[in-house]
Design an enzyme around this catalytic site. Structure first.
Site, PDB file in Angstrom:
ATOM      1  N   HIS A 116       2.427   3.213   2.066  1.00  0.00           N
ATOM      2  CA  HIS A 116       3.736   3.242   2.720  1.00  0.00           C
ATOM      3  C   HIS A 116       4.755   2.411   1.942  1.00  0.00           C
ATOM      4  O   HIS A 116       5.924   2.772   1.846  1.00  0.00           O
ATOM      5  CB  HIS A 116       3.644   2.741   4.172  1.00  0.00           C
ATOM      6  CG  HIS A 116       4.871   3.026   4.960  1.00  0.00           C
ATOM      7  ND1 HIS A 116       5.846   2.078   5.197  1.00  0.00           N
ATOM      8  CD2 HIS A 116       5.307   4.166   5.558  1.00  0.00           C
ATOM      9  CE1 HIS A 116       6.817   2.617   5.915  1.00  0.00           C
ATOM     10  NE2 HIS A 116       6.520   3.882   6.150  1.00  0.00           N
ATOM     11  N   CYS A 117       4.311   1.304   1.365  1.00  0.00           N
ATOM     12  CA  CYS A 117       5.204   0.396   0.648  1.00  0.00           C
ATOM     13  C   CYS A 117       5.758   0.996  -0.651  1.00  0.00           C
ATOM     14  O   CYS A 117       6.807   0.572  -1.129  1.00  0.00           O
ATOM     15  CB  CYS A 117       4.488  -0.901   0.290  1.00  0.00           C
ATOM     16  SG  CYS A 117       3.665  -1.711   1.664  1.00  0.00           S
ATOM     17  N   ILE A 118       5.027   1.956  -1.230  1.00  0.00           N
ATOM     18  CA  ILE A 118       5.471   2.508  -2.522  1.00  0.00           C
ATOM     19  C   ILE A 118       6.196   3.840  -2.364  1.00  0.00           C
ATOM     20  O   ILE A 118       6.511   4.501  -3.356  1.00  0.00           O
ATOM     21  CB  ILE A 118       4.300   2.663  -3.515  1.00  0.00           C
ATOM     22  CG1 ILE A 118       3.318   3.747  -3.067  1.00  0.00           C
ATOM     23  CG2 ILE A 118       3.596   1.326  -3.726  1.00  0.00           C
ATOM     24  CD1 ILE A 118       2.354   4.202  -4.166  1.00  0.00           C
ATOM     25  N   ASN A 140       0.820  -1.205   0.000  1.00  0.00           N
ATOM     26  CA  ASN A 140       0.000   0.000   0.000  1.00  0.00           C
ATOM     27  C   ASN A 140       0.852   1.253   0.000  1.00  0.00           C
ATOM     28  O   ASN A 140       2.034   1.201  -0.330  1.00  0.00           O
ATOM     29  CB  ASN A 140      -1.029  -0.014   1.124  1.00  0.00           C
ATOM     30  CG  ASN A 140      -2.384   0.438   0.597  1.00  0.00           C
ATOM     31  OD1 ASN A 140      -2.521   1.552   0.097  1.00  0.00           O
ATOM     32  ND2 ASN A 140      -3.378  -0.427   0.670  1.00  0.00           N
TER      33      ASN A 140
END
Length: 366
Positions: free
Chosen positions: A355-357, A353
């Site tokens: 935060h991951c990108i 999501n």
């Protein structure tokens, strides 16, 4: 830029909390058709929204392949910097550099080894060599010398720091067989303390249910500020997430941080389980060696996978009844920041999501 042989702790560098001021944010453009449905076109629209939203508050750099350069440049606002660079997928939080700073205003990068969340044991794709070079290239762009760990696998989504000596991780991820099986828990902790310059590691047992990253902490728990934690939560005893969240709450409730503070824990309800639809499954190319997207599979949806930047918090929402509550809770936790909700199902379908990108470059103090 130079590759250093010392460690950040030896050199007086530390990883700041994400809530501390940023110099900017990095994002990698999605295009992989065996992970992103319909040739990544739906995902590109959401990545564009994320980049353009963050760019209102701080500088943003989007890394993009030559083949997608013109498309990305056309879709993104003029204030977003677009840089051509090779990658294997679009999870800059995990393959990108972890930046550290010192009190003299210097910036350096940590270049962990990246093996696509488990290498040949349970990694999500092969090869991953282009992703493993992203961190060093980010350091070049930022003019930062780097610490390279050739024999230690770590992803940025598996760590959260409070900037004051405390680190949160999950045992599920850091002790998984595909990361650093040659090391004991104590040896892993020693490396983390040396490179992130922390004194206390909080080992949460497990992350979000069915998280294909082996339970990254950034989907489960986050530091709002030192001493204050947001935790993904469910009250549904029949949900497999129930046990995970309750164990984490009990553990954190009985721990203190590096400064000896008891933690103030805020429960953020998870959305209703998000399942892959037939259309979403059929839109992804089937390729050997890549995790398939099957109809009915549960996705690891969590509002805690938000990104904290200069004056804002970018929060994933899912068209769920719990969206408004999550936004309200986060606004209360971040009274001085604008909450920017972004409908993020397309990012979730790829395995992570907001935060991951994203990956922050901290501001340096002089």
């Amino acid at each position: 830029m130079r590759k250093l042989t010392s460690t950040p702790k030896q050199d007086g560098f530390r990883m700041p909390g994400e809530f501390e001021p940023h110099r900017g944010t990095y994002i990698i453009w999605p295009e992989r058709p065996d992970n992103w449905r319909n040739g990544a076109k739906p995902a590109q629209k959401v990545f564009t929204q994320v980049a353009n939203t963050i760019g209102k508050y701080e500088p943003v750099t989007v890394i993009v392949s030559d083949g997608q350069y013109q498309n990305a440049r056309h879709m993104l606002n003029d204030y977003v910097r677009v840089v051509e660079m090779s990658s294997d997928d679009s999870w800059v939080r995990d393959c990108g550099a972890t930046f550290v700073v010192n009190d003299q205003g210097e910036l350096r990068g940590i270049d962990w080894s990246f093996n696509a969340w488990g290498g040949l044991v349970d990694g999500l794709y092969f090869p991953w060599d282009k992703d493993d070079r992203i961190a060093s290239k980010m350091c070049e762009l930022e003019g930062a010398n780097r610490y390279r760990l050739d024999d230690f696998v770590l992803e940025g989504g598996s760590i959260h720091v409070d900037g004051e000596g405390t680190l949160m991780v999950t045992e599920e991820c850091l002790l998984s067989a595909g990361r650093n099986p040659q090391l004991t828990k104590e040896e892993i902790e020693k490396v983390l303390c040396e490179y992130l310059n922390v004194e206390k590691v909080l080992w949460i047992k497990e992350g979000i249910y069915n998280d294909e990253t082996n339970g990254h902490v950034d989907n489960m728990c986050n530091f709002v500020r030192p001493g204050v934690v947001a935790l993904a939560w469910t009250d549904d005893e029949n949900d497999p997430q129930y046990k995970r969240s309750h164990e984490a709450y009990e553990y954190l409730s009985n721990e203190v941080d590096a400064k000896g503070r008891k933690l103030e824990i805020h429960k953020i309800l998870t959305p209703t389980p998000v399942l892959i639809t037939k259309a979403e499954s059929e839109g992804v190319d089937a390729v050997d060696g890549t995790l398939p997207r099957q109809v009915g599979d549960r996705l690891a949806a969590s509002y805690v996978n938000y990104y904290t930047g200069n004056g804002f918090v970018a929060v994933p929402v899912f068209g769920d009844p719990h969206d408004e509550l999550a936004i309200k809770q986060l606004q209360e936790l971040y009274p001085d920041r604008v909450i920017e909700p972004i409908y993020a199902r397309e990012i979730l379908l790829g395995g992570g999501n907001i935060h991951c990108i994203t990956q922050q470059v901290p501001e340096t103090r002089k």
